[in-house]
Design a protein around this motif. Structure first.
Motif, short mmCIF file in Angstrom:
data_model
loop_
_atom_site.label_atom_id
_atom_site.label_comp_id
_atom_site.label_asym_id
_atom_site.label_seq_id
_atom_site.Cartn_x
_atom_site.Cartn_y
_atom_site.Cartn_z
N GLY A 1 0.82 -1.21 0.00
CA GLY A 1 0.00 0.00 0.00
C GLY A 1 0.85 1.26 0.00
N GLU A 2 1.93 1.24 0.79
CA GLU A 2 2.84 2.39 0.84
C GLU A 2 3.52 2.61 -0.53
OE1 GLU A 2 5.51 1.37 3.99
OE2 GLU A 2 3.94 1.51 5.53
N GLU A 3 3.94 1.51 -1.16
CA GLU A 3 4.61 1.61 -2.46
C GLU A 3 3.65 2.05 -3.56
OE1 GLU A 3 7.83 1.51 -3.19
OE2 GLU A 3 8.32 1.17 -1.09
N LEU A 4 2.41 1.59 -3.50
CA LEU A 4 1.40 2.03 -4.47
C LEU A 4 1.15 3.53 -4.32
CD1 LEU A 4 -1.13 -0.93 -4.16
CD2 LEU A 4 0.09 -0.30 -6.26
N ALA A 5 1.05 4.00 -3.07
CA ALA A 5 0.83 5.43 -2.83
C ALA A 5 2.03 6.25 -3.30
CB ALA A 5 0.57 5.68 -1.34
N LEU A 6 3.25 5.75 -3.05
CA LEU A 6 4.44 6.45 -3.50
C LEU A 6 4.47 6.57 -5.02
CD1 LEU A 6 7.23 7.72 -2.83
CD2 LEU A 6 8.19 5.42 -3.08
N LEU B 1 -6.38 -4.52 -3.00
CA LEU B 1 -5.81 -3.30 -2.42
C LEU B 1 -5.76 -2.19 -3.47
CD1 LEU B 1 -4.49 -1.81 -0.06
CD2 LEU B 1 -2.30 -2.80 -0.78
N VAL B 2 -5.35 -2.53 -4.69
CA VAL B 2 -5.33 -1.55 -5.78
C VAL B 2 -6.72 -0.95 -5.95
CG1 VAL B 2 -5.05 -1.27 -8.28
CG2 VAL B 2 -3.35 -2.57 -6.98
N GLU B 3 -7.73 -1.79 -5.92
CA GLU B 3 -9.11 -1.33 -6.10
C GLU B 3 -9.56 -0.48 -4.91
OE1 GLU B 3 -13.49 -3.24 -7.12
OE2 GLU B 3 -11.67 -4.41 -7.51
N THR B 4 -9.24 -0.94 -3.69
CA THR B 4 -9.63 -0.20 -2.48
C THR B 4 -9.01 1.19 -2.45
OG1 THR B 4 -9.85 -2.24 -1.19
CG2 THR B 4 -9.50 -0.23 0.06
N MET B 5 -7.78 1.30 -2.97
CA MET B 5 -7.09 2.60 -2.99
C MET B 5 -7.55 3.48 -4.16
SD MET B 5 -3.19 1.47 -1.94
CE MET B 5 -2.56 3.17 -1.95
#
Length: 197
Positions: free
Chosen positions: A59-64, A100-104
């Motif tokens: 999740g942190e890496e996706l946000a970054l 997680l990709v979808e949730t974000m």
């Protein structure tokens, strides 16, 4: 290795060698060479030892990646040497990664591709060299920007032929050739220096 002791620099060096010798060297991904040359590939070696911790780091890496311009980081390899070493567990985890990709709210923006030392495509035998196209030294979650993928595919003639060509390449190479490719230069050359690319 699941005892908490691993050398992150060595893990990264092995992943870079695989990226340069196999992915780029065999042209398994014709789009990789440019982003590597421009220094736009982030390799993050995770110290996660549980799937939950890995999911948090994902999740942190996706946000970054979401919050960083593509010119700085176009793609991320999240390498996790201490968790999901079993391919079936890893494969199951990919559903959590996609969720997680979808949730974000990143569905259609980012995607997660998969590499694993024991990668096995559905309906293939474990000893089919075709599996080598998605085998890496360690389990890896590959974070990609959808628009970068779309641009690369649009600029490439016959992108559907890439998979067939890759399978032909690794079947010709075989497991022995694959190991030799990745292990070449491992022997000490007498200078006390080891070739790790």
């Amino acid at each position: 290795m699941t005892d908490g002791s691993f050398d992150a620099a060595q893990v990264e060096a092995q992943v870079r060698r695989w990226l340069e010798r196999a992915v780029i060297g065999l042209n398994l991904c014709p789009f990789a060479k440019a982003v590597v040359a421009r220094g736009q590939v982030r390799i993050e070696v995770s110290d996660a030892s549980t799937p939950r911790a890995l999911l948090e780091q994902l999740g942190e890496e996706l946000a970054l990646l979401r919050d960083t311009p593509a010119e700085a980081i176009d793609t991320t390899l999240l390498v996790h040497p201490q968790v999901l070493e079993d391919f079936l567990d890893y494969n199951d985890f990919l559903d959590d990664a996609d969720a997680l990709v979808e949730t974000m709210g990143l569905d259609g923006v980012l995607q997660v591709a998969s590499f694993h030392p024991d990668y096995r495509f559905a309906d293939t035998a474990d000893d089919d060299p075709a599996n080598l196209t998605n085998r890496a030294p360690y389990p890896i979650l590959h974070l990609l920007r959808e628009d970068s993928v779309d641009r690369a595919v649009a600029a490439y003639p016959e992108p559907d032929a890439i998979i067939e060509r890759n399978i032909a390449t690794v079947r010709t190479l075989g497991f022995d050739g694959w190991r030799a490719l990745l292990d070449a230069g491992d022997a000490d050359d007498g200078s006390g220096r080891r070739d790790t690319v």
